[in-house]
Motif scaffolding. Structure first.
Motif, PDB file in Angstrom:
ATOM      1  N   ALA A   1      24.055  96.119  80.148  1.00  0.00           N
ATOM      2  CA  ALA A   1      25.210  95.587  80.883  1.00  0.00           C
ATOM      3  C   ALA A   1      26.208  96.679  81.260  1.00  0.00           C
ATOM      4  O   ALA A   1      27.334  96.385  81.660  1.00  0.00           O
ATOM      5  CB  ALA A   1      25.905  94.437  80.147  1.00  0.00           C
ATOM      6  N   GLY A   2      25.805  97.941  81.124  1.00  0.00           N
ATOM      7  CA  GLY A   2      26.646  99.043  81.584  1.00  0.00           C
ATOM      8  C   GLY A   2      26.802  98.970  83.092  1.00  0.00           C
ATOM      9  O   GLY A   2      25.882  98.544  83.798  1.00  0.00           O
ATOM     10  N   ILE A   3      27.963  99.375  83.579  1.00  0.00           N
ATOM     11  CA  ILE A   3      28.256  99.221  85.008  1.00  0.00           C
ATOM     12  C   ILE A   3      27.815 100.475  85.765  1.00  0.00           C
ATOM     13  O   ILE A   3      28.408 101.550  85.619  1.00  0.00           O
ATOM     14  CB  ILE A   3      29.756  98.937  85.229  1.00  0.00           C
ATOM     15  N   LEU A   4      26.771 100.336  86.558  1.00  0.00           N
ATOM     16  CA  LEU A   4      26.248 101.462  87.345  1.00  0.00           C
ATOM     17  C   LEU A   4      27.141 101.740  88.543  1.00  0.00           C
ATOM     18  O   LEU A   4      27.279 102.881  88.990  1.00  0.00           O
ATOM     19  CB  LEU A   4      24.823 101.144  87.812  1.00  0.00           C
ATOM     20  N   ASP A   5      27.723 100.688  89.092  1.00  0.00           N
ATOM     21  CA  ASP A   5      28.688 100.820  90.195  1.00  0.00           C
ATOM     22  C   ASP A   5      29.342  99.459  90.382  1.00  0.00           C
ATOM     23  O   ASP A   5      28.808  98.447  89.913  1.00  0.00           O
ATOM     24  CB  ASP A   5      27.989 101.247  91.503  1.00  0.00           C
ATOM     25  N   ASP A   6      30.479  99.430  91.065  1.00  0.00           N
ATOM     26  CA  ASP A   6      31.026  98.141  91.479  1.00  0.00           C
ATOM     27  C   ASP A   6      31.028  98.102  93.000  1.00  0.00           C
ATOM     28  O   ASP A   6      30.981  99.140  93.669  1.00  0.00           O
ATOM     29  CB  ASP A   6      32.403  97.853  90.868  1.00  0.00           C
ATOM     30  N   LEU A   7      31.021  96.896  93.542  1.00  0.00           N
ATOM     31  CA  LEU A   7      30.804  96.750  94.981  1.00  0.00           C
ATOM     32  C   LEU A   7      31.362  95.433  95.504  1.00  0.00           C
ATOM     33  O   LEU A   7      31.647  94.521  94.735  1.00  0.00           O
ATOM     34  CB  LEU A   7      29.301  96.836  95.295  1.00  0.00           C
ATOM     35  N   MET A   8      31.506  95.384  96.819  1.00  0.00           N
ATOM     36  CA  MET A   8      31.870  94.164  97.513  1.00  0.00           C
ATOM     37  C   MET A   8      30.626  93.671  98.258  1.00  0.00           C
ATOM     38  O   MET A   8      29.944  94.456  98.924  1.00  0.00           O
ATOM     39  CB  MET A   8      32.971  94.423  98.537  1.00  0.00           C
ATOM     40  N   VAL A   9      30.371  92.379  98.129  1.00  0.00           N
ATOM     41  CA  VAL A   9      29.216  91.780  98.800  1.00  0.00           C
ATOM     42  C   VAL A   9      29.705  90.685  99.742  1.00  0.00           C
ATOM     43  O   VAL A   9      30.400  89.761  99.310  1.00  0.00           O
ATOM     44  CB  VAL A   9      28.246  91.153  97.782  1.00  0.00           C
ATOM     45  N   THR A  10      29.358  90.803 101.012  1.00  0.00           N
ATOM     46  CA  THR A  10      29.705  89.779 101.996  1.00  0.00           C
ATOM     47  C   THR A  10      28.433  89.057 102.412  1.00  0.00           C
ATOM     48  O   THR A  10      27.408  89.694 102.694  1.00  0.00           O
ATOM     49  CB  THR A  10      30.339  90.426 103.245  1.00  0.00           C
ATOM     50  N   ARG A  11      28.497  87.737 102.429  1.00  0.00           N
ATOM     51  CA  ARG A  11      27.349  86.960 102.888  1.00  0.00           C
ATOM     52  C   ARG A  11      27.435  86.825 104.399  1.00  0.00           C
ATOM     53  O   ARG A  11      28.472  86.401 104.935  1.00  0.00           O
ATOM     54  CB  ARG A  11      27.378  85.573 102.248  1.00  0.00           C
TER      55      ARG A  11
END
Lengths: 376, 125
Positions: A106-116
């Motif tokens: 559950a380590g965070i490799l990256d954070d991101l925004m996802v748009t559908r």
């Protein structure tokens, strides 16, 4: 005093540039290497004035170094959920969500925004991780086209005047809900805008073809409320807003629960799992994480920087600062960091070990400065 | 008119008899950006050359200010502690940090004069 070697130097030639590079230089930017790009850390006004301008009016940021990725296909949402804990299938077309790529711990490799999108997904990932993210997507979403749009411009227009400014040229942007996205046309330039950002203010992120980037930036900067803002103020704005910076406040050694990002994981995904590290997330949600990200307010004026040790009132080390500095709107020092369970309550008195001295501080609720997102 | 000397760490000294007034240069404050915090030494503290004597912090970074020569602190500028922006506005005037009693005047010979410092900064650009 030793000056940090962040100025451009011999390796300048190896840095990538964004489509706004010549505009930055024309505007008097101080350019620094950041995630392999030559980026403006500040313009002539300096970080304090730029920061305050964003909170008072509107600022324009070049964030073209970030990774923009389109993934076409009706099944893309379901497939992406194998890599992130966010509820992507629950998004309606034109809506977006913040989530993280996690590993098996559950380590965070990256954070991101996802748009559908109607026909797939649009992702914005951090500049420093985009090559790894694309490799992760290619491996984890086999059968889908991972369309990295490295030639496009991404601008952020942020601040209380952002909506009024953009609506002058693109009236359709005025009533876009927070965390929604749509195609807009700005002075003839076709763009894709989302009502989002990373400053705690109302605003937009606007993607357009790289060749249109400079003209779009100039058009927005021509409005009286808009000033160019560098990465320095971007960092102090997001810190005041209590938002995480990957590689600092979150990284593969921290989980979304430890980072205080449980809000970004829906009930369905908590229960059903199906993403890397889901068991760890479930356990930490049930039992509480061993440590947690908290806000910190030092007494007095002295900032505590990243890697400063955090102690309890007895002087025992209980954690470490992950971001810290001075908040121009707060008009004082502020920080965030991880502390062991049992020390996370607001107003807990802690010590910050700065230059061998213990600086008194207390755990504080975040955001440090109220968020002012558009709520219709 | 006092003699002004400079170090390669971008400190300046204005020498007046056996007392040197010390601060950071205009170039240093430009590189540092908006100064938001200054930590000054105590009057009576003694420093060897190169000891950390003060701290200056901008929005983005913290930097140590070294004692450019050995000596004892005889006065500190409370104005820069109360209003750190003074360092940006008047680095080589009202933005001075501390005055120290010079332990060994011979040390001054090893420091740069204005022309030498200007050439040094030119070489950094």
């Amino acid at each position: 005093m030793p000056l940090s070697e962040d100025a451009m130097s011999d390796d300048e030639a190896t840095l990538e540039t964004t489509p706004l590079d010549s505009l930055h230089r024309e505007l008097g930017a101080k350019m620094v290497p950041f995630a392999g790009y030559a980026m403006p850390v500040q313009y002539a006004d300096g970080i304090l004035k730029e920061h305050r301008h964003v909170r008072a009016a509107a600022g324009l940021f070049d964030v073209s170094h970030m990774g923009q990725v389109r993934i076409p296909g009706a099944g893309a949402a379901e497939a992406l959920e194998r890599l992130v804990p966010g509820d992507i299938q629950g998004l309606e077309a034109g809506r977006m969500r913040y989530t993280q790529f996690t590993d098996e711990t559950a380590g965070i490799l990256d954070d991101l925004m996802v748009t559908r999108l109607e026909d797939g997904l649009f992702l914005v990932v951090n500049a420093g991780n985009k090559a790894a993210d694309i490799a992760l997507l290619q491996a984890g979403m086999s059968g889908f086209e991972i369309d990295y749009q490295g030639d496009r411009t991404l601008l952020a227009l942020q601040g209380p005047a952002a909506a009024e400014v953009l609506a002058r040229m693109a009236p359709e942007a005025a009533t876009m809900p927070f965390m929604s996205a749509r195609a807009i046309t700005v002075d003839g330039i076709e763009a894709f805008a989302s009502r989002s950002g990373y400053t705690g203010e109302d605003g937009y992120e606007i993607s357009c073809a790289g060749g249109d980037g400079e003209r779009l930036a100039r058009r927005l900067l021509a409005e009286p409320e808009v000033a160019p803002i560098g990465l320095g103020a971007r960092d102090s704005l997001r810190l005041e807003a209590g938002l995480c910076l990957h590689g600092h406040d979150i990284d593969p050694s921290t989980t979304p629960i430890e980072a205080g990002l449980a809000w970004s994981i829906s009930k369905r995904r908590r229960e059903a799992g199906g993403y890397p590290g889901d068991a760890v997330v479930r356990r930490q949600l049930a039992d509480g994480p061993p440590r947690r990200r908290v806000g910190l307010l030092p007494d007095g004026r002295q900032p505590a920087r990243e890697h400063t040790a955090i102690t309890d009132s007895e002087g025992i080390v209980i954690g470490e600062v992950t971001s810290g500095g001075f908040g121009p709107s707060l008009e004082g020092p502020l920080a965030m960091g991880y502390v062991a369970a049992g020390h996370t309550a607001a107003d807990t008195e802690v010590g910050l070990v700065v230059r061998g001295k213990s600086l008194p501080a207390r755990v504080a609720k975040m955001p440090f400065v109220p968020q002012r997102y558009y709520r219709g | 008119m006092s003699v002004i000397k400079f170090t390669e760490d971008h400190e300046w000294l204005a020498i007046d008899g056996d007392v040197a007034t010390c601060g950071i240069t205009v170039y240093a404050q430009e590189q540092l950006g908006d100064v938001v915090f200054v930590d000054l030494p105590d009057v009576g503290q003694s420093f060897a050359t190169g000891d950390e004597a003060a701290v200056v912090e901008s929005v983005k970074a913290a930097a140590e200010v070294y004692a450019p020569i050995a000596g004892e602190i005889v006065e500190v500028n409370s104005t820069v502690a109360e209003n750190p922006a003074t360092v940006n506005e008047d680095a080589q005037g009202g933005g001075w940090f501390f005055k120290l009693r010079i332990a060994d005047a011979g040390e001054l010979d090893g420091l740069m004069d204005q022309a030498a410092y200007d050439a040094f900064v030119e070489g950094l650009e």
